[in-house]
Design a protein around this motif. Structure first.
Motif, PDB file in Angstrom:
ATOM      1  N   VAL A 112       0.837  -1.210   0.000  1.00  0.00           N
ATOM      2  CA  VAL A 112       0.000   0.000   0.000  1.00  0.00           C
ATOM      3  C   VAL A 112       0.870   1.258   0.000  1.00  0.00           C
ATOM      4  O   VAL A 112       0.598   2.212  -0.740  1.00  0.00           O
ATOM      5  CB  VAL A 112      -0.961  -0.014   1.211  1.00  0.00           C
ATOM      6  CG1 VAL A 112      -1.693   1.302   1.346  1.00  0.00           C
ATOM      7  CG2 VAL A 112      -1.942  -1.161   1.085  1.00  0.00           C
ATOM      8  N   GLY A 113       1.922   1.260   0.792  1.00  0.00           N
ATOM      9  CA  GLY A 113       2.815   2.420   0.836  1.00  0.00           C
ATOM     10  C   GLY A 113       3.519   2.664  -0.486  1.00  0.00           C
ATOM     11  O   GLY A 113       3.696   3.808  -0.906  1.00  0.00           O
ATOM     12  N   GLY A 114       3.931   1.599  -1.156  1.00  0.00           N
ATOM     13  CA  GLY A 114       4.550   1.754  -2.468  1.00  0.00           C
ATOM     14  C   GLY A 114       3.593   2.343  -3.485  1.00  0.00           C
ATOM     15  O   GLY A 114       3.960   3.198  -4.297  1.00  0.00           O
ATOM     16  N   TYR A 115       2.339   1.900  -3.441  1.00  0.00           N
ATOM     17  CA  TYR A 115       1.333   2.419  -4.370  1.00  0.00           C
ATOM     18  C   TYR A 115       1.027   3.892  -4.088  1.00  0.00           C
ATOM     19  O   TYR A 115       0.961   4.712  -5.002  1.00  0.00           O
ATOM     20  CB  TYR A 115       0.060   1.573  -4.289  1.00  0.00           C
ATOM     21  CG  TYR A 115      -1.004   2.019  -5.248  1.00  0.00           C
ATOM     22  CD1 TYR A 115      -0.859   1.814  -6.609  1.00  0.00           C
ATOM     23  CD2 TYR A 115      -2.144   2.669  -4.797  1.00  0.00           C
ATOM     24  CE1 TYR A 115      -1.830   2.241  -7.502  1.00  0.00           C
ATOM     25  CE2 TYR A 115      -3.118   3.092  -5.678  1.00  0.00           C
ATOM     26  CZ  TYR A 115      -2.960   2.869  -7.032  1.00  0.00           C
ATOM     27  OH  TYR A 115      -3.914   3.295  -7.905  1.00  0.00           O
ATOM     28  N   ILE A 116       0.855   4.238  -2.810  1.00  0.00           N
ATOM     29  CA  ILE A 116       0.596   5.637  -2.451  1.00  0.00           C
ATOM     30  C   ILE A 116       1.798   6.506  -2.817  1.00  0.00           C
ATOM     31  O   ILE A 116       1.639   7.612  -3.338  1.00  0.00           O
ATOM     32  CB  ILE A 116       0.242   5.759  -0.956  1.00  0.00           C
ATOM     33  CG1 ILE A 116      -1.109   5.106  -0.680  1.00  0.00           C
ATOM     34  CG2 ILE A 116       0.236   7.219  -0.514  1.00  0.00           C
ATOM     35  CD1 ILE A 116      -1.458   5.006   0.785  1.00  0.00           C
ATOM     36  N   GLY A 117       3.000   5.995  -2.568  1.00  0.00           N
ATOM     37  CA  GLY A 117       4.201   6.738  -2.957  1.00  0.00           C
ATOM     38  C   GLY A 117       4.284   6.949  -4.456  1.00  0.00           C
ATOM     39  O   GLY A 117       4.721   7.998  -4.932  1.00  0.00           O
ATOM     40  N   HIS A 118       3.854   5.943  -5.219  1.00  0.00           N
ATOM     41  CA  HIS A 118       3.824   6.075  -6.683  1.00  0.00           C
ATOM     42  C   HIS A 118       2.874   7.199  -7.093  1.00  0.00           C
ATOM     43  O   HIS A 118       3.224   8.031  -7.936  1.00  0.00           O
ATOM     44  CB  HIS A 118       3.395   4.749  -7.304  1.00  0.00           C
ATOM     45  CG  HIS A 118       3.101   4.820  -8.761  1.00  0.00           C
ATOM     46  ND1 HIS A 118       4.079   5.035  -9.699  1.00  0.00           N
ATOM     47  CD2 HIS A 118       1.938   4.722  -9.441  1.00  0.00           C
ATOM     48  CE1 HIS A 118       3.531   5.068 -10.901  1.00  0.00           C
ATOM     49  NE2 HIS A 118       2.224   4.872 -10.761  1.00  0.00           N
ATOM     50  N   LEU A 163       4.124  10.669  -8.734  1.00  0.00           N
ATOM     51  CA  LEU A 163       3.701  11.124 -10.054  1.00  0.00           C
ATOM     52  C   LEU A 163       3.214  12.564 -10.011  1.00  0.00           C
ATOM     53  O   LEU A 163       3.504  13.356 -10.902  1.00  0.00           O
ATOM     54  CB  LEU A 163       2.591  10.216 -10.602  1.00  0.00           C
ATOM     55  CG  LEU A 163       3.035   8.866 -11.128  1.00  0.00           C
ATOM     56  CD1 LEU A 163       1.824   8.069 -11.590  1.00  0.00           C
ATOM     57  CD2 LEU A 163       4.018   9.015 -12.262  1.00  0.00           C
ATOM     58  N   ARG A 164       2.471  12.884  -8.981  1.00  0.00           N
ATOM     59  CA  ARG A 164       1.971  14.268  -8.848  1.00  0.00           C
ATOM     60  C   ARG A 164       3.140  15.225  -8.617  1.00  0.00           C
ATOM     61  O   ARG A 164       3.197  16.309  -9.202  1.00  0.00           O
ATOM     62  CB  ARG A 164       0.972  14.359  -7.718  1.00  0.00           C
ATOM     63  CG  ARG A 164       0.384  15.723  -7.581  1.00  0.00           C
ATOM     64  CD  ARG A 164      -0.874  15.682  -6.757  1.00  0.00           C
ATOM     65  NE  ARG A 164      -1.396  17.000  -6.566  1.00  0.00           N
ATOM     66  CZ  ARG A 164      -2.354  17.523  -7.311  1.00  0.00           C
ATOM     67  NH1 ARG A 164      -2.874  16.823  -8.279  1.00  0.00           N
ATOM     68  NH2 ARG A 164      -2.792  18.731  -7.064  1.00  0.00           N
ATOM     69  N   ALA A 165       4.082  14.840  -7.762  1.00  0.00           N
ATOM     70  CA  ALA A 165       5.241  15.694  -7.501  1.00  0.00           C
ATOM     71  C   ALA A 165       6.120  15.796  -8.742  1.00  0.00           C
ATOM     72  O   ALA A 165       6.713  16.848  -9.007  1.00  0.00           O
ATOM     73  CB  ALA A 165       6.043  15.141  -6.330  1.00  0.00           C
ATOM     74  N   GLY A 224      13.141  12.891 -12.198  1.00  0.00           N
ATOM     75  CA  GLY A 224      12.836  11.481 -12.022  1.00  0.00           C
ATOM     76  C   GLY A 224      13.149  10.973 -10.631  1.00  0.00           C
ATOM     77  O   GLY A 224      12.499  10.066 -10.120  1.00  0.00           O
ATOM     78  N   ILE A 225      14.149  11.556 -10.015  1.00  0.00           N
ATOM     79  CA  ILE A 225      14.533  11.142  -8.662  1.00  0.00           C
ATOM     80  C   ILE A 225      13.451  11.524  -7.669  1.00  0.00           C
ATOM     81  O   ILE A 225      13.299  10.870  -6.649  1.00  0.00           O
ATOM     82  CB  ILE A 225      15.895  11.788  -8.331  1.00  0.00           C
ATOM     83  CG1 ILE A 225      17.038  10.874  -8.057  1.00  0.00           C
ATOM     84  CG2 ILE A 225      15.849  12.615  -7.138  1.00  0.00           C
ATOM     85  CD1 ILE A 225      17.293   9.593  -8.264  1.00  0.00           C
ATOM     86  N   VAL A 226      12.688  12.571  -7.935  1.00  0.00           N
ATOM     87  CA  VAL A 226      11.599  12.986  -7.039  1.00  0.00           C
ATOM     88  C   VAL A 226      10.573  11.870  -6.930  1.00  0.00           C
ATOM     89  O   VAL A 226      10.103  11.546  -5.841  1.00  0.00           O
ATOM     90  CB  VAL A 226      10.946  14.294  -7.555  1.00  0.00           C
ATOM     91  CG1 VAL A 226       9.709  14.642  -6.760  1.00  0.00           C
ATOM     92  CG2 VAL A 226      11.943  15.423  -7.514  1.00  0.00           C
ATOM     93  N   TRP A 227      10.243  11.266  -8.043  1.00  0.00           N
ATOM     94  CA  TRP A 227       9.269  10.167  -8.067  1.00  0.00           C
ATOM     95  C   TRP A 227       9.774   8.983  -7.238  1.00  0.00           C
ATOM     96  O   TRP A 227       9.055   8.436  -6.406  1.00  0.00           O
ATOM     97  CB  TRP A 227       9.026   9.774  -9.525  1.00  0.00           C
ATOM     98  CG  TRP A 227       8.119   8.625  -9.725  1.00  0.00           C
ATOM     99  CD1 TRP A 227       6.789   8.581  -9.454  1.00  0.00           C
ATOM    100  CD2 TRP A 227       8.476   7.341 -10.232  1.00  0.00           C
ATOM    101  NE1 TRP A 227       6.287   7.344  -9.776  1.00  0.00           N
ATOM    102  CE2 TRP A 227       7.312   6.571 -10.258  1.00  0.00           C
ATOM    103  CE3 TRP A 227       9.668   6.795 -10.680  1.00  0.00           C
ATOM    104  CZ2 TRP A 227       7.308   5.263 -10.707  1.00  0.00           C
ATOM    105  CZ3 TRP A 227       9.665   5.493 -11.130  1.00  0.00           C
ATOM    106  CH2 TRP A 227       8.485   4.743 -11.133  1.00  0.00           C
TER     107      TRP A 227
END
Length: 110
Positions: free
Chosen positions: A53-59, A63-65, A79-82
């Motif tokens: 779940v954390g990986g998905y939320i981070g994704h 993407l927004r960031a 790309g490093i921000v993502w």
């Protein structure tokens, strides 16, 4: 392939360490090994679910960031921000899932 093995191994190890800490703390109050093993598995599997779940939320946050980043947070670029946001939410998900798994166990089995 090495990255997938690293990510999986890290999630398993962190979840196992937190589950083991829960089990050791609970061992001080209860001498029942079966209950302690259940507590370990609740915490362990909670950490694994939290990692997913954390990986998905981070994704999603990454993407927004990534879309809003102008010049990037680091020298490496946007790309490093993502990747950074995925990593942060992934670690938080593992820890939160493992802790909440132990708390759910102690709530219902104590």
């Amino acid at each position: 392939m090495k990255l997938i093995i690293f990510i999986t191994t890290t999630a398993v190890v962190i979840s196992a360490i937190i589950g083991l800490l829960w089990a050791i703390i609970y061992l001080l109050y209860s001498q029942n090994i079966q209950i302690i093993i259940k507590l370990f598995f609740y915490s362990f599997f909670g950490g694994l679910v939290g990692a997913i779940v954390g990986g998905y939320i981070g994704h999603l946050v990454g993407l927004r960031a990534y879309k809003e980043a102008r010049g990037g947070l680091f020298i490496g670029g946007e790309g490093i921000v993502w990747v950074f946001w995925i990593f942060i939410f992934w670690i938080i998900g593992i820890i939160e899932g493992a802790v909440l798994g132990g708390l759910i166990f102690t709530r219902f089995y104590s």
